[in-house]
Design an enzyme around this catalytic site. Structure first.
Site, PDB file in Angstrom:
ATOM      1  CD  GLU A  96      -2.272  -1.243   2.513  1.00  0.00           C
ATOM      2  OE1 GLU A  96      -3.390  -1.891   2.816  1.00  0.00           O
ATOM      3  OE2 GLU A  96      -2.104  -0.441   3.540  1.00  0.00           O
ATOM      4  CB  CYS A 120      -1.222  34.219  12.871  1.00  0.00           C
ATOM      5  SG  CYS A 120      -1.661  35.584  11.866  1.00  0.00           S
TER       6      CYS A 120
HETATM    7  C1  LIG Z   1      -2.507   1.425   6.442  1.00  0.00           C
HETATM    8  C2  LIG Z   1      -1.610   2.220   5.759  1.00  0.00           C
HETATM    9  N1  LIG Z   1      -1.144   1.927   4.443  1.00  0.00           N
HETATM   10  C3  LIG Z   1      -0.433   2.619   3.888  1.00  0.00           C
HETATM   11  C4  LIG Z   1       0.053   3.729   4.109  1.00  0.00           C
HETATM   12  C5  LIG Z   1       0.885   4.553   3.227  1.00  0.00           C
HETATM   13  O1  LIG Z   1       2.066   4.898   3.686  1.00  0.00           O
HETATM   14  P1  LIG Z   1       3.384   5.583   2.795  1.00  0.00           P
HETATM   15  O2  LIG Z   1       2.616   6.702   2.238  1.00  0.00           O
HETATM   16  O3  LIG Z   1       4.373   5.905   3.740  1.00  0.00           O
HETATM   17  O4  LIG Z   1       3.668   4.624   1.571  1.00  0.00           O
HETATM   18  C6  LIG Z   1      -0.542   4.488   5.350  1.00  0.00           C
HETATM   19  C7  LIG Z   1       0.150   5.599   5.939  1.00  0.00           C
HETATM   20  O5  LIG Z   1       0.054   6.002   6.886  1.00  0.00           O
HETATM   21  C8  LIG Z   1      -1.172   3.366   6.340  1.00  0.00           C
HETATM   22  O6  LIG Z   1      -1.519   4.022   7.355  1.00  0.00           O
END
Ligand SMILES: Cc1ncc(COP(=O)(O)O)c(C=O)c1O
Length: 382
Positions: A255, A325
């Site tokens: 992901e 600010c």
């Molecule tokens: C469950 C989950 N998957 C994927 C990501 C993506 O992380 P990154 O943008 O560091 O690849 C996050 C980011 O916080 C996440 O919480």
């Protein structure tokens, strides 16, 4: 991206603006495709990093999956054409009615974040549903504490004992199909070791439970080079992690968010004032922490590049600040750059992830426009 394109964008659309380089995103996707060619691999882009519809459309057309963490993100990806079977639902606080919708629509996987969420889901199951369990392997991702998520003190996921109880419960429910395990240990990770620790612990757990995982989801987190030379070494990742992934024989899901989009974007701003006090010089921009909060929130340091001719300009050391600010409204302290003149443009680099997505209306200063560079022309994002 050629700085002339950024200047043209600033002159055509005004400042401040986010400018997104779509060819860069295509390039990242091809690197990933090549890297994982020997696996059954799916990228589930982390929408939280950047929910811009033009970017999502690029990914939709490439048949990529998405990871969402809220109903808002879910609606956004549905609106650009992602079908539920390409959507992974994460998040530690899913509401009852949202879960109901995910079940009805038949998403690829609801990633359960707690035992309590499983109990809630059981009560509303109306049809067979695919789930995964987000495990928290208690691994130090060696990143900023605000973006570390895989330590036992963090609110995300469950420890292996709780996962064991959840697996037993899920197995006894015919409506639930446990497709895999998920873990996301943090963001902007520049060392392979934490991933190795996480994968090893999941491997032992799966083995001890005799679990056949059809999906192993390792979350995101790949770190990029924000200008200090620190970056996740993909060759080392391949060498150390790939042999373990092969042993699983599962579909591998990542992901990634930041790694896909962060270097694709620039926040282009105008120098409004150069203020000289008895102790400092301040370069004051027409953009601030409400447009890019990472420096204030995480102490992040983004490179700032001049979009003016630096020939014959003396170098100065200045604090680069915005109009908000708050004293935290500082992009860089004692930053060395060729002295700008009022009205000239600068570009803040690597802002494609957690940039516009975290922007706010504080001080009622409007959010920047988002501009798309498709490799041939610039246009305002829809
Ligand atoms: C469950 C989950 N998957 C994927 C990501 C993506 O992380 P990154 O943008 O560091 O690849 C996050 C980011 O916080 C996440 O919480």
């Amino acid at each position: 991206m050629d700085s002339q394109i950024l200047v043209k964008a600033a002159e055509s659309f005004g400042t401040p603006i986010y400018v997104y380089d779509l060819p860069f995103i295509h390039h990242r996707l091809s690197i990933l495709k090549e890297m994982f060619k020997d696996f059954d691999f799916r990228l589930a882009y982390a929408v939280k990093a950047n929910f811009n519809k033009d970017i999502l459309s690029v990914l939709e057309k490439k048949n990529i999956m998405v990871d969402v963490v809220s109903f808002g993100e879910y609606k956004q990806v549905r609106s650009v054409g992602f079908t539920p079977d390409r959507i992974i639902v994460n998040g530690n606080c899913k509401k009852r009615e949202e879960l109901q919708q995910y079940v009805n629509d038949g998403v690829f996987s609801i990633n359960l974040d707690s035992y309590e969420e499983l109990l809630r889901l059981e009560k509303i199951l109306s049809k067979p549903t695919r789930v995964s369990i987000r495990v928290n392997p208690d691994v130090d991702a060696k990143t900023h504490r605000h973006i570390a998520t895989g330590l036992k003190e963090n609110k995300f996921g469950v420890d292996f004992d709780t996962a064991t109880k959840m697996i037993e419960r899920i197995k006894s429910n015919k409506m639930l199909d446990l497709i895999g395990l998920h873990c996301h240990i943090g963001s902007q990770i520049t060392e392979v070791e934490p991933y190795l620790e996480a994968v090893v612990s999941i491997k032992y757990f799966a083995k001890s439970m005799d679990l056949e995982l059809s999906v192993l989801n390792l979350g995101g987190g790949w770190g990029i080079d924000y200008g200090n030379g620190k970056v996740l070494d993909l060759e080392e990742y391949k060498k150390k992690i790939f042999p373990l992934l092969k042993e699983f024989g599962s579909t591998i899901v990542l992901e990634l968010g930041r790694w896909i989009v962060a270097p694709s974007a620039y926040l282009v701003a105008k120098v409004e004032y150069i203020k000289r006090t008895s102790s400092k010089i301040f370069i004051m921009l027409d953009t601030g922490m409400t447009h890019l909060i990472r420096p204030a929130l995480y102490g992040a340091k983004h490179r700032i590049i001049p979009l003016y001719d630096v020939k014959n300009r003396k170098k100065i050391k200045a604090d680069v600040v915005g109009p908000i600010c708050e004293s935290a409204d500082t992009f860089r302290k004692s930053y060395t750059m060729a002295e700008p003149k009022e009205g000239e443009f600068v570009a803040i680099c690597d802002v494609g992830a957690y940039g516009y997505a975290m922007a706010s209306d504080y001080n009622l200063i409007p959010k920047p426009k988002e501009i798309i560079w498709d490799g041939e022309k610039l246009s305002i994002s829809s």
